[in-house]
Motif scaffolding. Sequence first.
Motif, mmCIF file in Angstrom:
data_model
loop_
_atom_site.group_PDB
_atom_site.id
_atom_site.type_symbol
_atom_site.label_atom_id
_atom_site.label_comp_id
_atom_site.label_asym_id
_atom_site.label_seq_id
_atom_site.Cartn_x
_atom_site.Cartn_y
_atom_site.Cartn_z
ATOM 1 N N CYS A 644 0.789 -1.232 0.000
ATOM 2 C CA CYS A 644 0.000 0.000 0.000
ATOM 3 C C CYS A 644 0.823 1.286 0.000
ATOM 4 C CB CYS A 644 -0.932 0.033 1.214
ATOM 5 S SG CYS A 644 -1.843 -1.495 1.527
ATOM 6 N N CYS A 647 1.460 3.981 -2.942
ATOM 7 C CA CYS A 647 0.404 4.914 -3.334
ATOM 8 C C CYS A 647 -0.088 5.759 -2.160
ATOM 9 C CB CYS A 647 -0.771 4.155 -3.947
ATOM 10 S SG CYS A 647 -0.398 3.378 -5.539
ATOM 11 N N HIS A 648 -0.390 5.100 -1.038
ATOM 12 C CA HIS A 648 -1.010 5.811 0.084
ATOM 13 C C HIS A 648 -0.004 6.455 1.017
ATOM 14 C CE1 HIS A 648 -5.049 4.525 -0.982
ATOM 15 N NE2 HIS A 648 -4.573 3.316 -1.198
ATOM 16 N N GLY A 652 -0.096 7.920 5.336
ATOM 17 C CA GLY A 652 -1.484 7.559 5.119
ATOM 18 C C GLY A 652 -2.337 8.636 4.492
ATOM 19 N N GLY A 654 -2.071 9.678 1.370
ATOM 20 C CA GLY A 654 -2.219 9.493 -0.055
ATOM 21 C C GLY A 654 -1.383 10.448 -0.874
ATOM 22 N N ALA A 659 -3.830 8.648 -5.216
ATOM 23 C CA ALA A 659 -4.379 7.765 -4.189
ATOM 24 C C ALA A 659 -5.022 8.590 -3.089
ATOM 25 C CB ALA A 659 -3.282 6.876 -3.613
ATOM 26 N N LEU A 662 -5.910 7.571 3.622
ATOM 27 C CA LEU A 662 -6.466 6.577 4.535
ATOM 28 C C LEU A 662 -6.599 7.175 5.931
ATOM 29 C CD1 LEU A 662 -4.406 3.435 3.409
ATOM 30 C CD2 LEU A 662 -6.717 4.088 2.709
#
Length: 755
Positions: A644, A647-648, A652, A654, A659, A662
């Motif tokens: 992950c 992209c993120h 978190g 993004g 992306a 999160l």
Amino acid sequence: MSVSRIFCLAGLGLGLLAPLTQAQKGDKAGEAQVARIPKERIPPAPPLPPAEALRSFKIESGLRVELVAHEPMIEVPVVIQFDPAGRLWVLEMRGFMPNADGHGETNPVGRVSILEDADGDGDMDRRKVFLDGLVLPRAMLLVRDGLLLCEPPNLWYYPIQHDAPGQRVLVADDFAKDADPTLGPRMNPEHSGNSLLLAMDNWIYSLYHTFRYRFVAGKWTREPMPKRVQWGLAQDDFGRLFYTSNSDQLRGDMVPSHYGAALPPGAKVPGIGVQVARDQTVWPGRINPGVNRGYQPGTLRDDGRLAKFTAACGTGLYRGDALPDEFRGNAFVCEPSANLVRRNLLSESNGIVSARNACRDGEFLTSTDELFRPVNTCTGPDGALYIVDMYHGIIQHRFFLTTYLRQQAEDRGLDKVTTYGRIYRIVPEKGLPPQATRPRAVSSATPSLDLVRLLEHRNGWWRDTAQRLLVERGDASVVPALEKLAHAATDAVARLHALWTLEGMGQLEADTVRVALADPHPKVRAAAVRLAEAWLRPSGRGVSPPTGWRERLLSAIADPAAEMQIQLALTLGEMGPAPDVTAALATLAQKSPVPLAREAAAFSLARLEPAKTEPAGSAPRAEPLTAAEQARFAAGKEMYEVTCLACHQQHGLGQEGLAPPLAGSEWVSGPSERLVRIVLHGMRGPVRVKGQTFELDMPALGVLDDEQIAAVLTYIRREWGHTFSPVAPELVKKVRAETADREAGWTEAELLRVQ
């Protein structure tokens, strides 16, 4: 080394692929790997002799491609660098994917070679091996009379003694440590540290690693950094960093990234990882059966050519003086799965750089040879643009290889192409100027004053090399010459190099910075503001700042230049909380005409605010995790980095245009069943996240088992200050069974019906 997933080779068979005895790790559960192009339309791809490979190229008019080196002199090159003597150092990753199973990839066959043009005709005709017996080496940097080398998981420093390695020193034992321990040591080169770069600010940066390095007081030291991905790091003439990430061909840091160290969870510095190139369309010169997800609709055009970047890598900013002036400052990006190199024209507005394709509906360099695998670029001392060609059949690592690709590779013998490699240079059609008109090399015998003069050279390779050697020598006799250059050089770039050279030597005086604060060029003024932090931080040099400096910086917020507004917004945040500082930052945050300056000022204000104690009961408290759930969280963190993070991102939050965040996302706090569905099958189309719409094409990760999916979802639901319930593998198993017939990615509307 994801070589930015540079090693993204994919396949196109005919019809639905016949099942093999064992599915590949890169397969996605429920996906029908249906070929989009009939076999008879796919031409054979035998290895071409170097002379024939040259004829396969199509390049912009006015230029030509020259061969510099090829097998058997070199094999599987991935990184090159010229030393001060003008010799070419080549990192050869000879163990990468020796077959479709990757069997033998940990054999100690990697090496570092030194190539030399003994007769001066431009071709490398002499080779010596500096190091061999290496396992999947993936990064190197010539520095401090030695070589920094990444041989996973370690970063080593080798002194160079008469072209032989001296006693090595361990700099870091976690530079290229696999995020997924189930793969074993060195097993996942697509997600570990790579791309060492000595930047203008005298720090060594890299990709897919969370530290920067510097040699201080006789030892190697490091500081935390945001993690950048994935393969190919470069700087422009002003020291800004640019890089790529697979399907996202060009991003950059518009501000120095050290402000992002040690931030609270879910926070990031504005201006880091900016999407410089928004157009990801590519224009190959041939059909591209070597794309790992070529069976997915939309990956290939109707004519079989790749539609968008999927393996962007090898970022290079051309800073030479041999090509026409319009090429200076252009960003070059390799796309090995489409056998091409992109040329981006860069422009800047309000402190933000943006890119556009220099060749409308076309590319700078294409090849009809499917085995042309450009993976890196650099500017040489002769001013030419150099291109590293792995010339390798399979460029997708086994961990992500699909059954589809494996069959394509074996059908056409691509898996047998493993011992090749070429290095090319791009020169004007009429050739390079006579070598006598440009300096050939520098050495330990070169006077330091001559190195100072080279800081004004038109070719960035000479400026960078001169700065490095001056810093490493520490020859105080040239300090007056450097100070004069910092004040009076005609070119602003030379003035910048002089300032940073003095900083690297520990000879930067406050008066030199004071003069630079009034420089006519805004980028020099901004650099001076950043350099002034050494005196202005509360924990600075232990001395009071020069008289009037604080007031001068506070009043400088009236400077209309975007560079100054942005840098001041960050530097003021380093000065510690004080009424006059917060007032100046508030003014920038509310009134600056530069959007990035407003964001940076808000960021600094947040950092200066004292921690607030929340009233009891104002926020939900997280239920403590059981021992099993805590172990799952820890495993999920490692799995997040594998699947992950590219992209993120580590924070978190993004990436703009790529992306969604999160951290703080309503999708993460929502029903766990939705998240499980997204991971199992992917998500397509527009989705609203934290008030912003993202156009998603998130791939399915159903190849992960129930425990792995539960782990990564537990991690994102408890990281970045989240307090949401963990996810159990039993839930994943249940949802997997309920959606077993699902093939397409989910849409927002479908998922919102899941409660």
